[in-house]
Design an enzyme around this catalytic site. Structure first.
Site, short mmCIF file in Angstrom:
data_model
loop_
_atom_site.label_atom_id
_atom_site.label_comp_id
_atom_site.label_asym_id
_atom_site.label_seq_id
_atom_site.Cartn_x
_atom_site.Cartn_y
_atom_site.Cartn_z
N GLY A 46 0.84 -1.19 0.00
CA GLY A 46 0.00 0.00 0.00
C GLY A 46 0.87 1.24 0.00
O GLY A 46 2.00 1.21 0.52
N GLN A 51 2.88 9.83 1.27
CA GLN A 51 4.24 9.27 1.35
C GLN A 51 5.13 9.68 0.19
O GLN A 51 6.35 9.57 0.27
CB GLN A 51 4.17 7.73 1.41
CG GLN A 51 3.53 7.22 2.67
CD GLN A 51 3.39 5.71 2.62
OE1 GLN A 51 2.40 5.20 2.12
NE2 GLN A 51 4.39 4.99 3.10
N CYS A 92 5.99 -0.31 6.96
CA CYS A 92 5.63 0.87 6.18
C CYS A 92 6.83 1.29 5.34
O CYS A 92 7.95 1.30 5.84
CB CYS A 92 5.23 2.00 7.13
SG CYS A 92 4.77 3.52 6.29
N LEU A 93 6.59 1.63 4.07
CA LEU A 93 7.69 2.04 3.20
C LEU A 93 8.34 3.33 3.71
O LEU A 93 9.49 3.61 3.36
CB LEU A 93 7.19 2.22 1.76
CG LEU A 93 6.72 0.93 1.06
CD1 LEU A 93 6.17 1.26 -0.32
CD2 LEU A 93 7.84 -0.09 0.97
N HIS A 134 -4.33 1.46 7.78
CA HIS A 134 -2.95 1.98 7.83
C HIS A 134 -2.78 3.11 6.80
O HIS A 134 -2.25 4.18 7.12
CB HIS A 134 -1.99 0.81 7.54
CG HIS A 134 -0.54 1.19 7.43
ND1 HIS A 134 0.43 0.71 8.27
CD2 HIS A 134 0.11 2.00 6.55
CE1 HIS A 134 1.61 1.22 7.93
NE2 HIS A 134 1.44 2.00 6.88
N GLU A 135 -3.27 2.88 5.58
CA GLU A 135 -3.10 3.89 4.52
C GLU A 135 -3.95 5.14 4.79
O GLU A 135 -3.53 6.26 4.53
CB GLU A 135 -3.45 3.30 3.15
CG GLU A 135 -2.58 2.13 2.70
CD GLU A 135 -1.09 2.40 2.81
OE1 GLU A 135 -0.66 3.56 2.64
OE2 GLU A 135 -0.36 1.44 3.07
N HIS A 138 -2.28 7.51 6.98
CA HIS A 138 -1.29 8.38 6.30
C HIS A 138 -1.96 9.67 5.82
O HIS A 138 -1.36 10.75 5.91
CB HIS A 138 -0.68 7.66 5.10
CG HIS A 138 0.46 6.74 5.44
ND1 HIS A 138 1.60 7.18 6.07
CD2 HIS A 138 0.64 5.42 5.21
CE1 HIS A 138 2.44 6.15 6.22
NE2 HIS A 138 1.87 5.07 5.72
NI NI Z 1 2.66 3.15 5.58
#
Ligand code: NI
Length: 170
Positions: A46, A51, A92-93, A134-135, A138
């Site tokens: 995701g 991000q 998470c990236l 989670h997304e 963000h």
């Molecule tokens: Ni993330």
């Protein structure tokens, strides 16, 4: 197509609250393609626009094993959440190399627009539900490690800052 740079914690831009998209333009479709390319390349499941330092309410996702279920969520909203919770290991990236358990609703219903601007509703459970929550965090400027204790979070912050410094030096 282009790979986009991903913001890393503790970059303060990760705490920006994203704005709703009022009209889906050609530049959004380009952004969506680039976000998918960036997410698949980074082996993520995701990626929120936040991000990649784009602060509109847009998320791309694919929780399949073989990149076969791309999902685009524009202006997503959680309509309902189960009282039942699950605790999954999240990564998470924007927080590379860190994985930790977070408790979330096991089932949710989310409404959103797809890339064609069509209104959709999705019932999600388990991994997909967790990934959507989670997304969506963000888009509110929240990173998953903010659910952890201050002690853990500070340790992670120190570790990531050191890694960023080492990477800049080499
Ligand atoms: Ni993330």
């Amino acid at each position: 197509m282009a790979l986009l740079p991903i913001l890393s914690y503790p970059d303060p831009r990760l705490h920006t609250v994203a704005k709703p998209i009022t009209e889906i333009g050609e530049h959004h479709l380009v952004l969506i393609r680039d976000m998918f390319e960036t997410m698949y390349e980074s082996k993520g499941i995701g990626l929120a626009a936040t991000q990649v330092n784009h602060h509109e309410r847009l998320v791309v996702m694919d929780v399949s094993e073989d990149a076969s279920k791309p999902l685009v969520l524009i202006n997503p909203k959680i309509v309902s959440m189960s009282a039942e919770r699950i605790r999954g290991e999240e990564g998470c990236l924007s927080v590379p190399g860190i994985y930790d358990g977070v408790e979330r609703a096991r089932e949710i219903q989310v409404s959103f627009l797809n890339e064609k601007g069509e209104a959709k509703t999705l019932d999600a459970e388990d991994m997909l539900s967790v990934c959507i929550q989670h997304e969506l965090d963000h888009l509110e400027g929240k990173v998953f490690i903010e659910y952890l204790s201050a002690l853990k979070r500070n340790r992670i912050k120190t570790k990531l800052l050191k890694a960023q410094k080492d990477a800049a030096r080499s």
